[in-house]
Every structure is written in structure tokens, then in C-alpha cells.
Enzyme design. Structure first.
Site, mmCIF file in Angstrom:
data_model
loop_
_atom_site.group_PDB
_atom_site.id
_atom_site.type_symbol
_atom_site.label_atom_id
_atom_site.label_comp_id
_atom_site.label_asym_id
_atom_site.label_seq_id
_atom_site.Cartn_x
_atom_site.Cartn_y
_atom_site.Cartn_z
ATOM 1 C CB THR A 62 -0.915 0.015 1.248
ATOM 2 O OG1 THR A 62 -1.561 1.283 1.372
ATOM 3 C CG2 THR A 62 -0.112 -0.220 2.519
ATOM 4 C CG ASP A 63 -1.134 4.894 -1.044
ATOM 5 O OD1 ASP A 63 -1.698 4.304 -0.100
ATOM 6 O OD2 ASP A 63 -1.750 5.646 -1.837
ATOM 7 C CD GLU A 64 -3.129 3.026 4.867
ATOM 8 O OE1 GLU A 64 -3.057 3.344 6.075
ATOM 9 O OE2 GLU A 64 -3.953 2.205 4.432
ATOM 10 C CE1 TYR A 69 -4.156 -2.610 7.472
ATOM 11 C CE2 TYR A 69 -3.494 -0.558 6.408
ATOM 12 C CZ TYR A 69 -3.978 -1.847 6.330
ATOM 13 O OH TYR A 69 -4.260 -2.384 5.099
ATOM 14 C CB ALA A 113 3.894 0.489 11.756
ATOM 15 N NE ARG A 149 -5.953 8.228 2.404
ATOM 16 C CZ ARG A 149 -5.577 9.209 3.222
ATOM 17 N NH1 ARG A 149 -5.211 10.380 2.711
ATOM 18 N NH2 ARG A 149 -5.564 9.052 4.526
ATOM 19 C CE LYS A 193 -0.560 -3.855 3.677
ATOM 20 N NZ LYS A 193 -1.113 -5.138 3.176
ATOM 21 C CG ASP A 222 -9.524 13.185 11.026
ATOM 22 O OD1 ASP A 222 -9.818 12.133 10.426
ATOM 23 O OD2 ASP A 222 -8.660 13.984 10.629
#
Length: 278
Positions: free
Chosen positions: A37-39, A62, A64, A126, A66, A201
Site C-alpha cells: 500500500t501507499d500508506e 496498521y 507500520a 487519496r 504493512k 477525525d
């Protein structure tokens, strides 16, 4: 952690054992593709995009995990020579996406006259790609990618969450006009846009992602075929035509959660205090 880190390790280790036992020609053809993922890159400012050289800076637990899986995949290539390919993709949308994800959730809530919850001010950006374009990119990397290389996959479909919801409401209005929706009439609402609701948020919510996909375009010849506007229209129509599927999937997950809750209550007297992310 169990899925993204331990799971990645188990798969890589099993792949290594399988690969080393293959005869020469089959071993040469074997590939391990790790889809990420790009995250993992963290959050961008108002300008720029993630390239394959962008340093990792995950901001949520999460993300981290990945990133940890990506590092394991790279390490298996460097240590054992395992023919690993790695891709980092932007947000996917399209048919068969789980109904709790952003686009199907908004579409289904709107049709039922329910609130459309938008995190914060709706300004988080996004880079959206249709799932069919992502699948085509994966097949291209498997067929043509060089082991040990990383390829960023994106379609240049940057939208704020608010822009995306507004576009989805417009697509819904064209496909299923609000004036003909009994759920909206019961609430006294005349448009899907009136259902937008801003909520607190979520923690670790990165402000902006954007993908620089020039490498896969230049080296492998892949390019997205579905624009965000056309893809959004197709996606809305798909969920309109498959509402029973969405209901079955949602009910199935709810049953699974109830079953897991009953199992864990028998195993552990105190409930676990943790958060999960799909």
C-alpha cells in the site's frame, strides 16, 4: 500484526522452501509478488507524490505492519535470492469491495437515507484507482517485472474525501434520483448531498497520498484505462444492481464477529481492549 507481519513471514518462508526445491527451469520462472500500500510512505504535503525512492514513514500501527511486511519481502530477496516483486498501490474502488469501505458504504447509506459520515473536514486526499486497473498492473508486474524491484501503482485520481462523496452523490442522482427514493422522502430529504455528516477525525489519519507511477508506465508499459469519473459511475451502478450481495456479505461478517466473540469469551474471561482495522 498477526496477518501483516507474521503472515507475511510465513508465506515468504514457505515460498522460499518451495522455490529452492524446484527444478531449474521452474525455479527460473517462479515469482513472489508482495502487494502493498501507499500508506507505508506516510503523509504528503500539498505537493509531490510517492516514488519508489520515497523513505518509509508509516504513521499508524496498521501502516507500520504493512511496512514491516515490505521489509521482510525485500530481506528475503537480499538474503536468499528469492525472486520477490513488490508493488505499492493507491486506494482501490470498484465492484465486490467490502460494504464497510468508503465508496460502497456511502452509496449504500445514501440509498437507505442514512448519514454519510465524513472524517474531520473532508479534506484528506487519496489517489483512487479502479480495481480492474490494479489487477492489470499486478499481472503486468508478474509477467514483466524484474525480481527485486518495486513498482508504484496509481491512476492519478486524486480527490479529497469530500470531493469523492460529492461526485458519488451526483452519480447516484443520475442513476437513482433522490426524488424517487422512498427512504429519503420519509426523512424529508430532497437530495443525497443533504445526508453528508462530518464526524470526529480518526487517529493517525494521513492528510494526503499521491502516487508517482512513472516507473511502471515507462519500464513495463502499463497505464490505467478507467478514469475516476467513468469508474465512479460504473461502481455506483454495480452497487445499485448488487444490493443483495452487499447484505449477504455484511450479515456474514456480523455472524463471524458474533461467533468470534463467543469463542474468545470462553477462552479469555476479560475482553481484549484493542482496536482493529480491516
Amino acid at each position: 500484526m498477526t496477518t501483516n507481519v507474521v503472515g507475511a513471514f510465513e508465506l515468504l518462508d514457505a515460498s522460499l522452501a518451495h522455490w529452492t526445491a524446484l527444478p531449474g527451469p521452474e525455479r527460473d520462472r517462479f515469482r513472489v509478488l508482495h502487494v502493498s500500500t501507499d500508506e507505508v510512505y506516510g503523509s504528503l504535503g500539498p505537493d509531490g507524490a510517492f516514488s519508489e525512492e520515497t523513505p518509509y514513514a508509516p504513521n499508524s500501527p496498521y501502516a507500520a505492519t504493512k511496512a514491516g511486511a515490505d521489509h521482510l519481502a525485500r530481506a528475503y530477496r537480499e538474503t536468499y535470492g528469492l525472486p520477490v516483486l513488490l508493488t505499492n498501490c493507491s486506494n482501490n474502488y470498484g465492484p465486490y469491495q467490502f460494504p464497510e469501505k468508503l465508496l460502497p458504504l456511502m452509496a449504500l447509506n445514501a440509498l437507505e437515507g442514512l448519514a454519510l459520515p465524513i472524517y474531520g473536514d473532508g479534506g484528506n486526499v487519496r489517489d483512487w484507482i479502479h480495481v480492474e486497473d490494479h489487477c492489470a498492473a499486478i499481472l503486468t508486474v508478474l509477467a514483466q517485472g524484474k525480481p527485486g524491484e518495486r513498482y508504484n501503482i496509481g491512476a492519478g485520481g486524486e480527490r479529497t474525501n469530500l470531493e469523492l462523496v460529492d461526485a458519488l452523490c451526483a452519480a447516484l442522482e443520475a442513476a437513482a434520483p433522490a426524488r424517487e427514493n422512498p427512504a429519503l422522502r420519509e426523512r424529508g430529504v430532497s437530495s443525497y448531498l443533504a445526508l453528508k455528516t462530518f464526524v470526529t477525525d480518526r487517529p493517525g489519519h494521513d492528510r494526503r497520498y499521491a502516487i508517482d507511477s512513472r516507473k511502471i508506465r515507462r519500464e513495463l508499459g502499463w497505464a490505467p484505462r478507467i478514469s475516476i469519473d467513468n469508474g465512479l459511475e460504473r461502481t455506483v451502478r454495480w452497487y445499485l444492481d448488487h444490493r443483495e450481495w452487499c447484505q449477504r456479505v455484511s450479515e456474514g461478517k456480523a455472524r463471524a464477529r458474533r461467533g468470534l466473540g463467543a469463542l474468545t469469551s470462553r477462552i479469555r474471561p476479560e475482553p481484549a481492549k484493542c482496536s482493529t482495522r480491516d
